[in-house]
Scaffold this motif. Structure first.
Motif, PDB file in Angstrom:
ATOM      1  N   CYS A   1      -1.637   6.192   8.493  1.00 37.45           N
ATOM      2  CA  CYS A   1      -1.862   4.646   8.060  1.00 37.45           C
ATOM      3  C   CYS A   1      -1.840   4.088   9.405  1.00 37.45           C
ATOM      4  O   CYS A   1      -0.830   3.976  10.243  1.00 37.45           O
ATOM      5  CB  CYS A   1      -0.521   4.435   7.189  1.00 37.45           C
ATOM      6  SG  CYS A   1      -0.281   2.530   7.121  1.00 37.45           S
ATOM      7  N   ASN A   2      -2.786   3.308   9.583  1.00 29.18           N
ATOM      8  CA  ASN A   2      -3.059   2.582  10.985  1.00 29.18           C
ATOM      9  C   ASN A   2      -2.172   1.274  11.104  1.00 29.18           C
ATOM     10  O   ASN A   2      -1.887   0.768  12.198  1.00 29.18           O
ATOM     11  CB  ASN A   2      -4.532   2.107  11.182  1.00 29.18           C
ATOM     12  CG  ASN A   2      -5.388   3.153  11.067  1.00 29.18           C
ATOM     13  OD1 ASN A   2      -5.432   3.977  11.956  1.00 29.18           O
ATOM     14  ND2 ASN A   2      -6.666   2.969  10.669  1.00 29.18           N
ATOM     15  N   LYS A   3      -1.751   0.773   9.885  1.00 29.95           N
ATOM     16  CA  LYS A   3      -0.696  -0.451  10.108  1.00 29.95           C
ATOM     17  C   LYS A   3       0.411   0.324  10.363  1.00 29.95           C
ATOM     18  O   LYS A   3       1.353  -0.557  11.126  1.00 29.95           O
ATOM     19  CB  LYS A   3      -0.602  -1.048   8.601  1.00 29.95           C
ATOM     20  CG  LYS A   3       0.171  -2.235   8.698  1.00 29.95           C
ATOM     21  CD  LYS A   3       0.090  -2.616   7.189  1.00 29.95           C
ATOM     22  CE  LYS A   3      -0.843  -3.486   6.663  1.00 29.95           C
ATOM     23  NZ  LYS A   3      -1.301  -4.740   7.561  1.00 29.95           N
TER      24      LYS A   3
ATOM     25  N   CYS B   1      -6.544   5.960   8.017  1.00 24.82           N
ATOM     26  CA  CYS B   1      -6.236   5.120   6.937  1.00 24.82           C
ATOM     27  C   CYS B   1      -6.395   5.969   5.661  1.00 24.82           C
ATOM     28  O   CYS B   1      -7.435   6.429   5.200  1.00 24.82           O
ATOM     29  CB  CYS B   1      -7.068   3.940   6.757  1.00 24.82           C
ATOM     30  SG  CYS B   1      -6.791   3.067   5.094  1.00 24.82           S
TER      31      CYS B   1
ATOM     32  N   CYS C   1       0.883  -1.268   0.076  1.00 28.26           N
ATOM     33  CA  CYS C   1      -0.040  -0.114  -0.078  1.00 28.26           C
ATOM     34  C   CYS C   1       1.040   1.442  -0.201  1.00 28.26           C
ATOM     35  O   CYS C   1       1.814   1.398   0.833  1.00 28.26           O
ATOM     36  CB  CYS C   1      -0.980  -0.080   1.293  1.00 28.26           C
ATOM     37  SG  CYS C   1      -1.731   1.404   1.341  1.00 28.26           S
TER      38      CYS C   1
ATOM     39  N   ALA D   1      -5.871   5.491   2.565  1.00 29.07           N
ATOM     40  CA  ALA D   1      -6.184   4.635   1.493  1.00 29.07           C
ATOM     41  C   ALA D   1      -7.759   4.808   1.154  1.00 29.07           C
ATOM     42  O   ALA D   1      -8.473   4.666   0.278  1.00 29.07           O
ATOM     43  CB  ALA D   1      -5.779   3.134   1.504  1.00 29.07           C
TER      44      ALA D   1
ATOM     45  N   TYR E   1       0.532   4.338   0.809  1.00 27.10           N
ATOM     46  CA  TYR E   1       0.324   5.086   2.057  1.00 27.10           C
ATOM     47  C   TYR E   1       1.300   4.603   3.119  1.00 27.10           C
ATOM     48  O   TYR E   1       1.455   5.214   4.186  1.00 27.10           O
ATOM     49  CB  TYR E   1      -1.108   5.312   2.312  1.00 27.10           C
ATOM     50  CG  TYR E   1      -1.790   6.030   1.171  1.00 27.10           C
ATOM     51  CD1 TYR E   1      -1.836   7.331   0.821  1.00 27.10           C
ATOM     52  CD2 TYR E   1      -2.695   5.351   0.528  1.00 27.10           C
ATOM     53  CE1 TYR E   1      -2.373   8.126  -0.033  1.00 27.10           C
ATOM     54  CE2 TYR E   1      -3.659   5.882  -0.592  1.00 27.10           C
ATOM     55  CZ  TYR E   1      -3.276   7.127  -0.690  1.00 27.10           C
ATOM     56  OH  TYR E   1      -4.097   7.797  -1.803  1.00 27.10           O
ATOM     57  N   PHE E   2       1.275   3.271   3.035  1.00 26.34           N
ATOM     58  CA  PHE E   2       2.146   2.634   4.245  1.00 26.34           C
ATOM     59  C   PHE E   2       3.667   3.051   4.070  1.00 26.34           C
ATOM     60  O   PHE E   2       4.436   3.280   5.070  1.00 26.34           O
ATOM     61  CB  PHE E   2       2.047   0.899   4.026  1.00 26.34           C
ATOM     62  CG  PHE E   2       2.715   0.418   5.182  1.00 26.34           C
ATOM     63  CD1 PHE E   2       2.476   0.338   6.286  1.00 26.34           C
ATOM     64  CD2 PHE E   2       3.913  -0.245   4.445  1.00 26.34           C
ATOM     65  CE1 PHE E   2       3.227  -0.698   7.116  1.00 26.34           C
ATOM     66  CE2 PHE E   2       4.532  -1.077   5.518  1.00 26.34           C
ATOM     67  CZ  PHE E   2       4.311  -1.282   6.706  1.00 26.34           C
TER      68      PHE E   2
ATOM     69  N   ALA F   1     -10.522  -0.271   9.451  1.00 27.59           N
ATOM     70  CA  ALA F   1      -8.943   0.400   9.817  1.00 27.59           C
ATOM     71  C   ALA F   1      -7.942   0.284   8.853  1.00 27.59           C
ATOM     72  O   ALA F   1      -7.025   1.159   8.587  1.00 27.59           O
ATOM     73  CB  ALA F   1      -8.711  -0.447  11.173  1.00 27.59           C
ATOM     74  N   CYS F   2      -8.018  -0.684   7.947  1.00 27.43           N
ATOM     75  CA  CYS F   2      -6.988  -0.925   6.786  1.00 27.43           C
ATOM     76  C   CYS F   2      -7.711  -1.804   5.683  1.00 27.43           C
ATOM     77  O   CYS F   2      -8.480  -2.964   5.978  1.00 27.43           O
ATOM     78  CB  CYS F   2      -5.985  -1.889   7.450  1.00 27.43           C
ATOM     79  SG  CYS F   2      -4.662  -2.501   6.497  1.00 27.43           S
ATOM     80  N   ILE F   3      -7.346  -1.524   4.427  1.00 27.50           N
ATOM     81  CA  ILE F   3      -7.749  -2.233   3.235  1.00 27.50           C
ATOM     82  C   ILE F   3      -6.694  -2.678   2.625  1.00 27.50           C
ATOM     83  O   ILE F   3      -6.702  -2.828   1.326  1.00 27.50           O
ATOM     84  CB  ILE F   3      -8.754  -1.346   2.416  1.00 27.50           C
ATOM     85  CG1 ILE F   3      -7.999  -0.264   1.912  1.00 27.50           C
ATOM     86  CG2 ILE F   3     -10.049  -1.182   3.176  1.00 27.50           C
ATOM     87  CD1 ILE F   3      -9.050   0.710   0.905  1.00 27.50           C
ATOM     88  N   ALA F   4      -5.474  -2.898   3.250  1.00 25.10           N
ATOM     89  CA  ALA F   4      -4.430  -3.268   2.497  1.00 25.10           C
ATOM     90  C   ALA F   4      -4.361  -4.784   1.939  1.00 25.10           C
ATOM     91  O   ALA F   4      -5.114  -5.681   2.558  1.00 25.10           O
ATOM     92  CB  ALA F   4      -2.889  -3.143   3.191  1.00 25.10           C
TER      93      ALA F   4
HETATM   94 FE1  SF4 Z   1      -2.213   2.043   5.959  1.00 22.62          FE
HETATM   95 FE2  SF4 Z   1      -3.714  -0.178   5.783  1.00 22.62          FE
HETATM   96 FE3  SF4 Z   1      -4.755   2.106   5.129  1.00 22.62          FE
HETATM   97 FE4  SF4 Z   1      -2.859   1.207   3.441  1.00 22.62          FE
HETATM   98  S1  SF4 Z   1      -4.784   0.590   3.836  1.00 22.62           S
HETATM   99  S2  SF4 Z   1      -3.039   3.275   4.449  1.00 22.62           S
HETATM  100  S3  SF4 Z   1      -1.652   0.101   4.770  1.00 22.62           S
HETATM  101  S4  SF4 Z   1      -4.196   1.453   7.192  1.00 22.62           S
END
Ligand code: SF4
Length: 315
Positions: A128-130, A137, A118, A139, A120-121, A155-158
């Motif tokens: 970025c929550n990850k 997030c 991703c 994304a 944005y990571f 929270a995340c769609i990676a």
């Molecule tokens: Fe971060 Fe996950 Fe969102 Fe990508 S999809 S910005 S890795 S939290």
């Protein structure tokens, strides 16, 4: 890059003990970790170089399968005659990944543990929550064409980027580990990856410092074993979608999909529909999918890829 200390242990016990220390990280091929350290997304204070351990062999198991050492390089794994003959899906998935140079360095364990691609990571100016739990997030309302359509969370769609892991999921591999206290265990790959939920920074079932020693394959499944990867350019690109298929002469088989979820995506119940065709399989496989406007194309793309693989396997 932040300063760190370095050691190269000579035994597995020494490595596992060193890896259990606060701030330690294992390094083998380093094809992902070094980039992440340069960006200060990963900031280990101590690197444990495991390249000196004797974990680079592929051995036959008593059960009739194979045990692949954690340090077997992707190139060597793909080229092994036993893998090519009996686990062709794994060879096909491996050679679809990265580039020749990267496959020469990348290891079996490292491939499983690589982080999402991703964008944005990797952009430390963006939430970025990850990367930074609780930050948001970027994304969700950003450019998410490449990202997940199923198994994701608010929270995340990676997605998970590994091609190798798609084959391992279809082949019912298992991951062998050791902890710093010497305790060993075997984790079925079904249970290895965690859904993101509210904690997308926790990606696997591994405890801190737990070290992967090998990946085991059960006895060969037989049948036609095919892998299709759709991507934006012909090589050295991550999957928009990928499909791994095993189809046996009796019509039973396995289907695992990449580029769509935070882990290799397989729903065993969907495989009962193989005789009915790709649309029937995908209806079960992608039940509950939550694509974005930008990546909804992945669902029909995966279905068409599976249809093509089924036709090839039956021809
Ligand atoms: Fe971060 Fe996950 Fe969102 Fe990508 S999809 S910005 S890795 S939290």
């Amino acid at each position: 890059m932040r300063a760190f200390t370095y050691e190269k242990p000579g035994t597995l016990a020494e490595a596992a003990a060193a890896g259990a220390l606060e701030g330690a990280k294992y390094i083998a091929g380093g094809t992902n970790l070094i980039d992440l350290m340069k960006l200060e997304i990963e900031t280990p204070t101590h690197l444990v170089d495991v390249n000196g351990l004797a974990l680079d062999r592929i051995e036959e198991t008593e059960a009739g399968g194979l045990r692949i050492g954690a340090l077997v390089r992707n190139t060597d794994l793909a080229a092994d005659p036993r893998i090519r003959r009996d686990y062709a899906l794994l060879t096909r998935a491996l050679v679809a990944g990265a580039s020749g140079q990267l496959r020469n360095k990348a290891t079996t364990a490292g491939n499983l543990l690589q982080r999402t691609r991703c964008a944005y990571f990797y952009d430390t100016n963006m939430p970025c929550n990850k990367r930074r739990p609780g930050s948001g997030c970027a994304a969700l309302d950003g450019v998410n064409r490449q990202l997940g359509v199923i198994g994701t969370s608010e929270a995340c769609i990676a997605t998970h980027p590994s091609d190798m892991a798609i084959a391992l999921r279809a082949l019912d591999a298992a991951v062998e580990t050791v902890r710093g206290d010497g305790e060993t265990r075997t984790i079925p790959i079904t249970d290895f990856y965690r859904p993101p939920g509210d904690t997308p920074e926790i990606e696997t079932d591994l405890a801190p410092g737990e070290f992967i020693t090998a990946v085991t394959l059960p006895p060969p499944l037989g049948g036609a074993q095919l892998y299709h990867k759709a991507r934006d350019r012909a090589s050295y690109a991550f999957a928009l979608i990928s499909v791994g298929l095993v189809l046996r002469e009796d019509g039973t088989g396995r289907v695992a999909v990449g580029g769509v979820a935070p882990m290799p995506w397989r729903i065993e119940a969907a495989e009962a529909e193989l005789g009915q065709g790709a649309a029937a399989v995908c209806e079960t496989l992608f039940a509950g999918a939550r694509p974005t406007k930008q990546n909804a194309f992945k669902l029909p793309l995966a279905e068409r890829a599976l249809a093509a693989l089924l036709a090839e396997a039956r021809s």
